[in-house]
Design a protein around this motif. Structure first.
Motif, PDB file in Angstrom:
ATOM      1  N   ALA A  54     -29.697   8.695  31.412  1.00  0.00           N
ATOM      2  CA  ALA A  54     -28.202   8.263  32.132  1.00  0.00           C
ATOM      3  C   ALA A  54     -27.341   7.507  30.937  1.00  0.00           C
ATOM      4  N   GLN A  55     -26.294   7.950  30.830  1.00  0.00           N
ATOM      5  CA  GLN A  55     -25.257   7.114  30.162  1.00  0.00           C
ATOM      6  C   GLN A  55     -24.294   6.498  30.975  1.00  0.00           C
ATOM      7  N   VAL A  56     -24.338   5.023  30.869  1.00  0.00           N
ATOM      8  CA  VAL A  56     -23.457   4.195  31.564  1.00  0.00           C
ATOM      9  C   VAL A  56     -22.176   3.592  30.626  1.00  0.00           C
ATOM     10  N   ARG A  57     -20.975   3.904  31.028  1.00  0.00           N
ATOM     11  CA  ARG A  57     -19.890   3.500  29.866  1.00  0.00           C
ATOM     12  C   ARG A  57     -19.322   2.449  30.610  1.00  0.00           C
ATOM     13  N   PHE A  58     -18.631   1.547  29.664  1.00  0.00           N
ATOM     14  CA  PHE A  58     -18.004   0.208  30.134  1.00  0.00           C
ATOM     15  C   PHE A  58     -16.776   0.129  29.459  1.00  0.00           C
ATOM     16  N   ARG A  59     -15.832  -0.120  30.667  1.00  0.00           N
ATOM     17  CA  ARG A  59     -14.409  -0.412  30.201  1.00  0.00           C
ATOM     18  C   ARG A  59     -14.062  -1.812  30.235  1.00  0.00           C
ATOM     19  N   ARG A  60     -13.082  -2.244  29.442  1.00  0.00           N
ATOM     20  CA  ARG A  60     -12.787  -3.682  29.588  1.00  0.00           C
ATOM     21  C   ARG A  60     -11.489  -3.755  30.800  1.00  0.00           C
ATOM     22  N   ASN A  61     -11.695  -4.420  31.586  1.00  0.00           N
ATOM     23  CA  ASN A  61     -10.484  -4.627  32.469  1.00  0.00           C
ATOM     24  C   ASN A  61      -9.226  -5.192  31.992  1.00  0.00           C
ATOM     25  N   ASP A  62      -9.241  -6.166  30.993  1.00  0.00           N
ATOM     26  CA  ASP A  62      -8.163  -6.774  30.573  1.00  0.00           C
ATOM     27  C   ASP A  62      -7.220  -5.940  29.406  1.00  0.00           C
ATOM     28  N   SER A  63      -7.610  -4.936  28.699  1.00  0.00           N
ATOM     29  CA  SER A  63      -7.207  -4.020  28.081  1.00  0.00           C
ATOM     30  C   SER A  63      -7.261  -2.325  28.469  1.00  0.00           C
ATOM     31  N   ASN A  64      -8.142  -2.165  29.576  1.00  0.00           N
ATOM     32  CA  ASN A  64      -8.433  -0.906  29.796  1.00  0.00           C
ATOM     33  C   ASN A  64      -8.851   0.072  28.562  1.00  0.00           C
ATOM     34  N   ALA A  65      -9.420  -0.410  27.658  1.00  0.00           N
ATOM     35  CA  ALA A  65     -10.212   0.308  26.473  1.00  0.00           C
ATOM     36  C   ALA A  65     -11.721   0.444  26.662  1.00  0.00           C
ATOM     37  N   TRP A  66     -12.227   1.382  26.089  1.00  0.00           N
ATOM     38  CA  TRP A  66     -13.708   1.367  26.445  1.00  0.00           C
ATOM     39  C   TRP A  66     -14.290   0.013  25.471  1.00  0.00           C
ATOM     40  N   ALA A  67     -15.397  -0.481  25.975  1.00  0.00           N
ATOM     41  CA  ALA A  67     -16.040  -1.629  25.463  1.00  0.00           C
ATOM     42  C   ALA A  67     -17.004  -1.532  24.397  1.00  0.00           C
ATOM     43  N   ALA A  68     -16.434  -1.112  23.202  1.00  0.00           N
ATOM     44  CA  ALA A  68     -17.363  -0.797  22.086  1.00  0.00           C
ATOM     45  C   ALA A  68     -17.940  -1.994  21.577  1.00  0.00           C
ATOM     46  N   ASN A  69     -19.416  -1.745  21.251  1.00  0.00           N
ATOM     47  CA  ASN A  69     -20.171  -2.694  20.655  1.00  0.00           C
ATOM     48  C   ASN A  69     -20.339  -4.028  21.280  1.00  0.00           C
ATOM     49  N   GLN A  70     -20.656  -3.899  22.643  1.00  0.00           N
ATOM     50  CA  GLN A  70     -20.634  -4.978  23.437  1.00  0.00           C
ATOM     51  C   GLN A  70     -22.133  -5.220  23.958  1.00  0.00           C
ATOM     52  N   PRO A  71     -22.561  -6.487  23.680  1.00  0.00           N
ATOM     53  CA  PRO A  71     -23.913  -6.789  24.427  1.00  0.00           C
ATOM     54  C   PRO A  71     -23.562  -6.784  25.915  1.00  0.00           C
ATOM     55  N   THR A  72     -24.776  -6.108  26.636  1.00  0.00           N
ATOM     56  CA  THR A  72     -24.573  -6.482  28.196  1.00  0.00           C
ATOM     57  C   THR A  72     -25.639  -6.367  28.843  1.00  0.00           C
ATOM     58  N   LYS A  73     -25.895  -6.664  30.108  1.00  0.00           N
ATOM     59  CA  LYS A  73     -27.081  -6.681  30.964  1.00  0.00           C
ATOM     60  C   LYS A  73     -26.316  -6.077  32.253  1.00  0.00           C
ATOM     61  N   PHE A  74     -27.298  -4.998  32.830  1.00  0.00           N
ATOM     62  CA  PHE A  74     -27.100  -4.392  33.867  1.00  0.00           C
ATOM     63  C   PHE A  74     -28.208  -3.853  34.842  1.00  0.00           C
ATOM     64  N   TYR A  75     -28.138  -4.028  35.916  1.00  0.00           N
ATOM     65  CA  TYR A  75     -29.089  -3.448  36.838  1.00  0.00           C
ATOM     66  C   TYR A  75     -28.853  -1.929  37.219  1.00  0.00           C
ATOM     67  N   TRP A  76     -29.640  -1.064  37.422  1.00  0.00           N
ATOM     68  CA  TRP A  76     -29.420   0.419  37.773  1.00  0.00           C
ATOM     69  C   TRP A  76     -30.260   0.921  38.798  1.00  0.00           C
ATOM     70  N   LEU A  77     -29.774   1.592  39.813  1.00  0.00           N
ATOM     71  CA  LEU A  77     -30.769   2.029  40.953  1.00  0.00           C
ATOM     72  C   LEU A  77     -30.496   3.504  40.775  1.00  0.00           C
ATOM     73  N   ALA A  78     -31.474   4.334  40.685  1.00  0.00           N
ATOM     74  CA  ALA A  78     -31.200   5.782  40.915  1.00  0.00           C
ATOM     75  C   ALA A  78     -32.004   6.539  42.046  1.00  0.00           C
ATOM     76  N   LEU A  79     -31.550   7.254  42.599  1.00  0.00           N
ATOM     77  CA  LEU A  79     -32.350   7.962  43.815  1.00  0.00           C
ATOM     78  C   LEU A  79     -32.645   9.541  43.694  1.00  0.00           C
ATOM     79  N   TRP A  80     -33.885   9.927  43.660  1.00  0.00           N
ATOM     80  CA  TRP A  80     -34.105  11.458  43.430  1.00  0.00           C
ATOM     81  C   TRP A  80     -34.404  11.786  45.000  1.00  0.00           C
ATOM     82  N   LYS A  81     -34.027  13.097  45.170  1.00  0.00           N
ATOM     83  CA  LYS A  81     -34.496  13.847  46.288  1.00  0.00           C
ATOM     84  C   LYS A  81     -35.982  14.095  46.480  1.00  0.00           C
TER      85      LYS A  81
END
Length: 81
Positions: A54-81
């Motif tokens: 999957a691709q997860v895209r990050f947006r900056r809430n303060d500028s409404n721009a895409w968060a380019a070259n930003q270090p991040t940590k996130f959890y994900w949960l995917a569900l298959w049938k």
């Protein structure tokens, strides 16, 4: 949990190897980090689901721009049938 940096388009990738089809749904949530002040400005969204990951895209809430070259940590949960 994914510990990655976004690319120039604000995208971080998640790869899976046990499945040959995309999931029915995927949930993404930011992880707590020492720089929580920065994380409060980011909003993750599932951008694309494929057979391999999957691709997860990050947006900056303060500028409404895409968060380019930003270090991040996130959890994900995917569900298959």
């Amino acid at each position: 949990m994914v510990d990655a940096s976004t690319d120039q388009n604000g995208v971080a990738t998640v790869d899976w190897v046990r499945h040959s089809t995309p999931p029915q749904a995927m949930l993404v949530m930011l992880a707590r980090t020492p720089s929580d002040d920065l994380n409060r400005f980011l909003s993750p969204m599932v951008y694309e689901l494929t057979n391999n990951g999957a691709q997860v895209r990050f947006r900056r809430n303060d500028s409404n721009a895409w968060a380019a070259n930003q270090p991040t940590k996130f959890y994900w949960l995917a569900l298959w049938k």
